[in-house]
Write a protein that holds these residues in place. Structure first.
Motif, PDB file in Angstrom:
ATOM      1  N   HIS A  70      38.558  39.013  34.305  1.00 11.41           N
ATOM      2  CA  HIS A  70      39.828  39.225  34.987  1.00 11.41           C
ATOM      3  C   HIS A  70      41.003  39.129  34.024  1.00 11.41           C
ATOM      4  N   ALA A  71      40.934  38.194  33.096  1.00 17.37           N
ATOM      5  CA  ALA A  71      42.030  38.037  32.134  1.00 17.37           C
ATOM      6  C   ALA A  71      42.142  39.252  31.229  1.00 17.37           C
ATOM      7  N   ILE A  72      41.013  39.776  30.787  1.00 22.39           N
ATOM      8  CA  ILE A  72      41.024  40.954  29.915  1.00 22.39           C
ATOM      9  C   ILE A  72      41.563  42.162  30.676  1.00 22.39           C
ATOM     10  N   VAL A  73      41.092  42.349  31.901  1.00 18.76           N
ATOM     11  CA  VAL A  73      41.575  43.469  32.712  1.00 18.76           C
ATOM     12  C   VAL A  73      43.079  43.353  32.940  1.00 18.76           C
ATOM     13  N   ALA A  74      43.555  42.140  33.263  1.00 20.50           N
ATOM     14  CA  ALA A  74      44.985  41.951  33.501  1.00 20.50           C
ATOM     15  C   ALA A  74      45.798  42.280  32.258  1.00 20.50           C
ATOM     16  N   THR A  75      45.346  41.818  31.092  1.00 21.37           N
ATOM     17  CA  THR A  75      46.076  42.065  29.845  1.00 21.37           C
ATOM     18  C   THR A  75      46.193  43.553  29.554  1.00 21.37           C
ATOM     19  N   LEU A 109      38.203  52.990  34.024  1.00 25.18           N
ATOM     20  CA  LEU A 109      37.446  51.863  33.478  1.00 25.18           C
ATOM     21  C   LEU A 109      38.071  50.536  33.888  1.00 25.18           C
ATOM     22  N   ILE A 110      39.397  50.451  33.820  1.00 24.33           N
ATOM     23  CA  ILE A 110      40.081  49.216  34.207  1.00 24.33           C
ATOM     24  C   ILE A 110      39.883  48.931  35.696  1.00 24.33           C
ATOM     25  N   VAL A 111      39.992  49.971  36.533  1.00 27.19           N
ATOM     26  CA  VAL A 111      39.781  49.783  37.969  1.00 27.19           C
ATOM     27  C   VAL A 111      38.357  49.329  38.242  1.00 27.19           C
ATOM     28  N   LEU A 112      37.390  49.938  37.573  1.00 26.83           N
ATOM     29  CA  LEU A 112      35.986  49.582  37.772  1.00 26.83           C
ATOM     30  C   LEU A 112      35.730  48.128  37.407  1.00 26.83           C
ATOM     31  N   LEU A 113      36.230  47.697  36.258  1.00 24.55           N
ATOM     32  CA  LEU A 113      36.003  46.319  35.819  1.00 24.55           C
ATOM     33  C   LEU A 113      36.834  45.323  36.623  1.00 24.55           C
ATOM     34  N   GLY A 114      38.019  45.748  37.054  1.00 23.19           N
ATOM     35  CA  GLY A 114      38.858  44.849  37.832  1.00 23.19           C
ATOM     36  C   GLY A 114      38.338  44.610  39.232  1.00 23.19           C
ATOM     37  N   THR A 115      37.622  45.569  39.799  1.00 25.42           N
ATOM     38  CA  THR A 115      37.092  45.427  41.157  1.00 25.42           C
ATOM     39  C   THR A 115      35.654  44.942  41.166  1.00 25.42           C
ATOM     40  N   ALA A 175      30.178  54.074  41.411  1.00 26.98           N
ATOM     41  CA  ALA A 175      29.795  52.787  40.836  1.00 26.98           C
ATOM     42  C   ALA A 175      30.262  51.624  41.711  1.00 26.98           C
ATOM     43  N   MET A 176      31.419  51.758  42.356  1.00 25.90           N
ATOM     44  CA  MET A 176      31.895  50.680  43.222  1.00 25.90           C
ATOM     45  C   MET A 176      31.009  50.535  44.453  1.00 25.90           C
ATOM     46  N   ARG A 177      30.415  51.625  44.893  1.00 26.27           N
ATOM     47  CA  ARG A 177      29.519  51.553  46.047  1.00 26.27           C
ATOM     48  C   ARG A 177      28.147  51.008  45.667  1.00 26.27           C
ATOM     49  N   ASN A 178      27.732  51.259  44.445  1.00 21.02           N
ATOM     50  CA  ASN A 178      26.433  50.782  43.963  1.00 21.02           C
ATOM     51  C   ASN A 178      26.655  50.051  42.646  1.00 21.02           C
ATOM     52  N   GLU A 179      26.819  48.737  42.731  1.00 20.12           N
ATOM     53  CA  GLU A 179      27.186  47.981  41.535  1.00 20.12           C
ATOM     54  C   GLU A 179      26.063  47.938  40.505  1.00 20.12           C
ATOM     55  N   GLY A 180      24.894  48.436  40.857  1.00 20.89           N
ATOM     56  CA  GLY A 180      23.854  48.566  39.849  1.00 20.89           C
ATOM     57  C   GLY A 180      24.223  49.568  38.768  1.00 20.89           C
ATOM     58  N   GLU A 181      25.201  50.429  39.062  1.00 15.91           N
ATOM     59  CA  GLU A 181      25.626  51.422  38.087  1.00 15.91           C
ATOM     60  C   GLU A 181      26.930  51.053  37.382  1.00 15.91           C
ATOM     61  N   THR A 182      27.433  49.840  37.615  1.00 12.38           N
ATOM     62  CA  THR A 182      28.704  49.449  37.014  1.00 12.38           C
ATOM     63  C   THR A 182      28.653  49.544  35.498  1.00 12.38           C
ATOM     64  N   ALA A 183      27.628  48.960  34.884  1.00 12.58           N
ATOM     65  CA  ALA A 183      27.534  48.972  33.423  1.00 12.58           C
ATOM     66  C   ALA A 183      27.363  50.393  32.896  1.00 12.58           C
ATOM     67  N   VAL A 196      52.775  44.414  37.551  1.00 17.38           N
ATOM     68  CA  VAL A 196      52.196  43.201  38.133  1.00 17.38           C
ATOM     69  C   VAL A 196      51.605  43.498  39.510  1.00 17.38           C
ATOM     70  N   VAL A 197      52.323  44.249  40.313  1.00 13.46           N
ATOM     71  CA  VAL A 197      51.837  44.581  41.658  1.00 13.46           C
ATOM     72  C   VAL A 197      50.558  45.405  41.582  1.00 13.46           C
ATOM     73  N   LEU A 198      50.555  46.446  40.749  1.00 10.25           N
ATOM     74  CA  LEU A 198      49.371  47.305  40.648  1.00 10.25           C
ATOM     75  C   LEU A 198      48.184  46.562  40.055  1.00 10.25           C
ATOM     76  N   THR A 199      48.426  45.724  39.055  1.00 12.84           N
ATOM     77  CA  THR A 199      47.334  44.944  38.470  1.00 12.84           C
ATOM     78  C   THR A 199      46.764  43.968  39.494  1.00 12.84           C
ATOM     79  N   SER A 200      47.619  43.367  40.301  1.00 12.79           N
ATOM     80  CA  SER A 200      47.144  42.459  41.348  1.00 12.79           C
ATOM     81  C   SER A 200      46.279  43.207  42.361  1.00 12.79           C
ATOM     82  N   LEU A 201      46.669  44.429  42.694  1.00 16.72           N
ATOM     83  CA  LEU A 201      45.854  45.226  43.621  1.00 16.72           C
ATOM     84  C   LEU A 201      44.501  45.557  43.009  1.00 16.72           C
ATOM     85  N   ILE A 202      44.480  45.839  41.711  1.00 18.40           N
ATOM     86  CA  ILE A 202      43.202  46.126  41.049  1.00 18.40           C
ATOM     87  C   ILE A 202      42.280  44.911  41.119  1.00 18.40           C
ATOM     88  N   LEU A 203      42.837  43.730  40.849  1.00 19.21           N
ATOM     89  CA  LEU A 203      42.011  42.529  40.775  1.00 19.21           C
ATOM     90  C   LEU A 203      41.649  41.978  42.152  1.00 19.21           C
TER      91      LEU A 203
END
Length: 724
Positions: free
Chosen positions: A498-503, A483-489, A422-430, A227-234
């Motif tokens: 957010h719900a999918i990443v948390a699950t 992948l989870i970190v990228l989508l969560g942030t 990708a986190m620095r340039n969100e144009g590359e997220t996908a 729970v703590v780590l997932t909260s930090l991701i989100l």
């Protein structure tokens, strides 16, 4: 861990038209009907043959103190440590340094109302299971909406793991499931409200439940950490970006953190007090960390990836219901292979839908997908190629060790650098997301099915215990985590992202942590994951049904896309429901024929009755594990067998001397398991030799059988050997 983005939250004060009120009423009535039917189905599957299988030793252990409290008998305390108030001895821990007392205290009202018996005991755990079913609906609705919640509650109600572990809930401490679900629900409502405001009651409730989970069982630490780590991701990124504002408001959130900590400590107070007085759990954890190969069940915690494979398989067993060998005839197990397969499909499908939605978002900085074959991308592709080569056995010996190491370094470094870019340039997220998704899916399949890379015997690699195939495993877990970190942030999340990443993050983190344990690697430890897999499957069913209707525009249902989506979702989930109900039916059928196998046999009831009715004489001596606690409970503490078998193998001289002394005592009764039932500590030969040494011989007084005729228990006495 909110399942909604800011743009999805309802606007307060909006005018509600009569039509909307009528629709809401119908939706509520439909929800109530689905939950009610699911609860009735769950109760039907749980309450049928409730006394079967027989009372298991670990099931009885935790409630012995509850029985003794109600009977006014001296209470057995772990390490003789408890609270002594109002003339009562109140336990703080149960059967070990990692087993809490939630079951002990929850059993008290059920014993007081229904009597101290197996039906009352299991009525308590079935009630816990029912609460878990209801909470599944509310958690799924909070994260994914009503349609998903309706399907998820049906799935958990027929899940063989939840049905049968709810019947034997004390054995596996099934309370961890509703406690975990309740904590997630409370924290979700807090996040969606006005966090850090003046009303933080649901936050304190969530913190209390997390503490209560720790009181319930030590392994709940996995859930708390997840729970703590997932909260930090989100929420870690937005909190960091607003750190100046946070510093300015530090008095508010520090006060909130203080009250949350107090609420947590209140829930965990029995655990905390026990360890302040004894240090038992802390010593156990310290010993596990300092000597990782010495758990009581032979788990080498340093072989992390080897254990991770075992736990991934245990997760599959949790989903398909194939654990219950003791309920099947001739130890047969029944499983529904659709559930784990559909969960894997759900995990991949939900992430693919997220990435697809993210790809369609206009991006002024890039104008679309950009594939950059730079050093980072090349490193990841090289790691994938190496993992394939290792799995096919091209490398062996020292080259294989070197190749596994190189794969680890390339995979981890490549993933970290790619996510950072990708986190620095969100144009590359996908773009980065699709690349990591492809690596995760491919390497996950390679790791799971690539048995050729995992030979029998010792692993290749040093302290991690690596086999060649573990190169693919490292890539799977690393790319999946990236992948989870990228989508969560992601600052522009898609609907329900957010719900999918948390699950998925919670499931992955708990499975990964379960590879390090103070006891064994069993699927029962993963019960805390429920109902997240069922929620994920239901979410994919609804999402796939809704998306498929977009491709059907000219058919007879072109004006009823919602109805079509519902039908497709029901068919998707219905196939799992049919399989799960079939598994439950098979187990119940076999239970009626056998009454339970081995130490789960209902012959324990006949044995207890026999010992109660037997003329009083000497002591009852258990010369194998598994007799003491069930007999003590079933006879209401009138018969409390002495465990004299010793836990060492081979037995020490002290154990042999103790057996010899007990044989000399007149009138003693000795209990054994048969070979067919399985013998934990073989002591019959020592017993026979001790009798022979004093001129006596063993006499079989009574044998007890399973319902299918297999002998399970034997009662012996000794008598003088006839003169020749």
């Amino acid at each position: 861990m909110s399942g909604l983005t800011a743009t999805e939250r309802p606007v307060r004060g909006a005018m509600v038209r009569p039509l909307a009120v009528g629709t809401a009423l119908r939706e509520t009535m439909l929800d109530a009907a689905v939950v009610a039917v699911s609860c009735l189905v769950f109760l039907g599957l749980c309450l049928y043959q409730l006394q079967l299988p027989g009372l298991y030793p670990d099931e009885a252990f935790d409630v012995i103190p509850a029985m003794q409290l109600l009977l006014g008998h001296p209470v057995e305390l772990q390490r003789n440590i408890g609270l002594h108030i109002f003339g009562l001895d109140l336990p703080l821990m149960s059967s070990s340094d990692y087993q809490g007392v939630t079951s002990t205290y929850m059993a008290l009202p059920f014993f007081a109302l229904g009597g101290i018996n197996v039906v009352s005991l299991r009525a308590m755990t079935v009630t816990v299971g029912l609460i878990g079913v209801v909470l599944t609906y509310f958690l799924a609705r909070a994260w994914f909406g009503r349609p998903v919640a309706r399907l998820a509650v049906v799935l958990i109600a027929v899940s063989p793991a939840w049905v049968f572990w709810s019947r034997l809930g004390v054995y596996v401490v099934s309370q961890v499931m509703p406690i975990g679900a309740g904590a997630l629900l409370a924290l979700t409502h807090w996040v969606r409200g006005r966090p850090f405001g003046k009303r933080n009651g649901v936050l304190y409730l969530g913190a209390f439940l997390l503490g209560l989970g720790l009181t319930t069982k030590l392994l709940f630490l996995w859930f708390i950490a997840a729970v703590v780590l997932t909260s930090l991701i989100l929420w870690g990124r937005p909190i960091w970006e607003r750190r100046r504002a946070w510093l300015a408001e530090r008095h508010s959130w520090l006060r909130m953190c203080l009250w949350s900590g107090l609420a947590f400590c209140l829930g965990a107070s029995p655990f905390i007090v026990y360890n302040v007085l004894s240090g038992g759990t802390f010593n156990l954890l310290r010993h596990t960390i300092s000597a990782p190969g010495s758990t009581g069940h032979g788990v080498n915690n340093s072989a992390f990836l080897r254990n991770l494979w075992t736990e991934a398989d245990a997760f599959k067993v949790l989903l398909d219901g194939g654990y219950f060998w003791f309920q099947g005839k001739d130890s047969a197990t029944y499983a529904n292979p659709l559930t784990p397969a559909f969960f894997a499909l759900a995990a991949l499908g939900l992430v693919a839908f997220m990435l697809y939605d993210r790809s369609k978002q206009p991006d002024r900085s890039s104008g679309g997908l950009i594939w950059r074959f730079d050093a980072t991308t090349i490193a990841l592709l090289a790691a994938v190629v190496l993992s394939i080569a290792l799995a096919t056995g091209i490398f062996s010996g020292s080259p294989a060790r070197l190749a596994v190491l190189i794969t680890c370094l390339l995979g981890i470094a490549g993933t970290v650098l790619l996510v950072r870019r990708a986190m620095r340039n969100e144009g590359e997220t996908a773009t980065v997301g699709w690349m990591l998704f492809a690596i995760t899916a491919f390497c996950g399949a390679l790791w799971w099915f690539g048995g050729a890379g995992r030979p029998e015997g010792a692993a290749l690699g040093a302290f991690l215990g690596l086999w060649p195939i573990d190169a693919a495993g490292i890539l799977f877990w690393t790319a999946g985590a990236g992948l989870i970190v990228l989508l969560g942030t992601d600052s522009r999340p898609a609907v329900r992202q957010h719900a999918i990443v948390a699950t998925l993050a919670l499931i992955g983190l708990i499975v990964a942590q379960s590879s390090v344990t103070v006891s064994g690697l069993w699927s029962t430890h993963l019960l805390v994951l429920l109902p997240l897999p069922q929620i994920a499957i239901a979410a994919l069913a609804v999402a796939a049904g809704q998306r498929l209707t977009h491709f059907v525009r000219n058919g007879p249902l072109k004006n009823r896309p919602t109805a079509m989506a519902g039908v497709l979702s029901v068919l998707f989930v219905g196939s799992i429901v049919v399989g799960d109900v079939s598994v439950a039916r098979s187990y119940h059928r076999d239970l009626a024929q056998t009454g339970g196998m081995a130490t789960f046999s209902d012959a324990i009831y006949s044995l207890s009755d026999y010992l109660t009715q037997r003329p009083a004489g000497g002591r009852v001596i258990a010369l194998d594990w598994g007799f003491k606690r069930p007999i003590q409970f079933l006879t209401l503490d009138r018969i409390n067998p002495d465990d004299a078998y010793g836990y060492e193998e081979p037995p020490t001289s002290a154990t042999l001397q103790a057996i010899a002394d007990l044989v000399r005592e007149p009138g003693n009764v000795f209990l054994f398991h048969t070979r067919e039932a399985g013998i934990a500590y073989p002591r019959f030969d020592m017993f026979e030799a001790a009798a022979r040494d004093i001129g006596k011989e063993p006499v079989l007084e009574r044998r007890f059988f399973q319902r299918d005729g297999v002998p399970v228990y034997e009662v012996y006495t000794v008598r003088p050997r006839p003169s020749e």
